[in-house]
Design an enzyme around this catalytic site. Sequence first.
Site, short mmCIF file in Angstrom:
data_model
loop_
_atom_site.label_atom_id
_atom_site.label_comp_id
_atom_site.label_asym_id
_atom_site.label_seq_id
_atom_site.Cartn_x
_atom_site.Cartn_y
_atom_site.Cartn_z
N LYS A 37 0.83 -1.20 0.00
CA LYS A 37 0.00 0.00 0.00
C LYS A 37 0.87 1.26 0.00
O LYS A 37 1.86 1.34 0.73
CB LYS A 37 -0.91 -0.02 1.23
CG LYS A 37 -1.96 1.09 1.27
CD LYS A 37 -2.91 0.86 2.44
CE LYS A 37 -3.99 1.94 2.51
NZ LYS A 37 -4.95 1.69 3.61
N SER A 41 -9.36 2.59 2.16
CA SER A 41 -8.24 3.14 1.44
C SER A 41 -7.25 2.09 0.94
O SER A 41 -6.25 2.42 0.28
CB SER A 41 -7.48 4.13 2.34
OG SER A 41 -6.93 3.48 3.49
N SER A 52 -10.74 0.72 6.21
CA SER A 52 -9.92 0.73 5.00
C SER A 52 -9.51 -0.65 4.51
O SER A 52 -9.15 -0.81 3.34
CB SER A 52 -8.66 1.57 5.22
OG SER A 52 -8.99 2.94 5.30
#
Length: 482
Positions: free
Chosen positions: A93, A169, A192
């Site tokens: 990420k 996210s 997320s």
Amino acid sequence: MTTTTDTDETTTTTPLHWRTATDLRDAMADGSLTAVEVMRAFYDRIDATNDAVNVIVYRLPRDEALALAATADELRASGATLGPLHGLPIAIKDLVDVAGMPTSRGSRAFADRGPMPTDAPHVAKLRAAGALVIGKTNSPEFGVGTVTWNEVFGITRNPFDLSRHAGGSTGGVAAVAAGMLPFADGSDSGGSLRYPASFCNAVGLRTTPGLVPAAQGATSWEPHSVNGPVGRNCRDVALLLTGMSGTDQLAPLSAGRAATTELGDATETPIRLAWSTDLGGLPIAPEVRAAHGATRAALEAAGIEVVDVEIDTDGLDETWQTIELFGWFALLGTDPVEHPDAYRDDFVRNVTEASGYSSGRIVAALERRYRAYTEMAALLEDFDAFVVPGAPVVAPAAEDKWVTEVDGVPFDRYFLWQRLACRLVPSAHPVLAMAAGFGADSGLPIGIQVVGRHGADGELLALGDRLERVLGVSDVHPELAS
């Protein structure tokens, strides 16, 4: 549209990019596959689908990735002791540092930074476990919001319907769902890991704080935001967790945390679930309510006891908001206020608001957080898990910045539609988001959140593995570039 693959009988004929991480691990171990073959298959899949989905925002050149894989094959052939993830590719990420790769955090304020000098703690653990780090996955700016878009890389789209968001996210969920990666990492402070798993028919685990080490500067002692694994099923998530968990001296909450072990054979012990339809009266779209009810019916038909339970949600929304926003202020200070043109508007608003929080408000939030922990712990003395819907809606339109209305209830801030996830954060218990079914109207994935006992992440994944066998949708993939 969707297609079902990956059954025990068809594993050898299933394209490599749809085979599970555990199957690929086993095939490399027995010599029927090489790491080079696996790497080539995933790079081919990235080439075929990433332009449409837009999730892998940086990757090693193909020849460098294949060279990493060749080295992994040579190490295996040498007879050396290997880690549990040996030869499996992964992307990280874009909030997390990877040595030699840029970290933009989805922000124009960081977009021009060069390669990072060191790995974040859990990335170092992944490498030590044998994973081959090939790139970075998209994230909204600083992970704000539960849909992935930013002004640096754009929108990450849902592999099941490219007109929809993949969620966020943790945009890396879309890479796993699309077959570009066998698994991925993520983080979660307000859904997320969990909302994108619900939207993409995948599995994401909000871990017990500290299980996956995180060095987060001023908030390193905070249990609010955690790192965790993403996979296609619970067994793959357990495998990845084995390689990314454990103690790191830079991550104080990780002290004494033992790495999670892989799942064993499924047991047949009785299961007793606490069940909520809306987590304290939150608005839920009718299609999601219907799917949640169908999930319950399927579990009960399999002999699982399901009991209606509501937890005390009073004060949880303000508690989450106070800790979340103050965390951004603690990390970045007043820079977003002083240089607002470099950040998205709602992030500037977050930091501005948090800079004025009183000590009394912060203390009240910490006190309510502790009570949330004790209340959830008490509930789970009588149940194996607490289950709520995975998200209040199916994946929203890709052009939406955030969901502004659910079932007729309007929201004027981006995080208000996240409350189905946010209300579970203060308890600091692990939460497994997993595939549960598909909407009758949209045909899109719909998931559930399963809260387990504090520190018992492996036990929660084992339960999830059993639920997967009942629900039978974890092997449904999108028809994206076939």
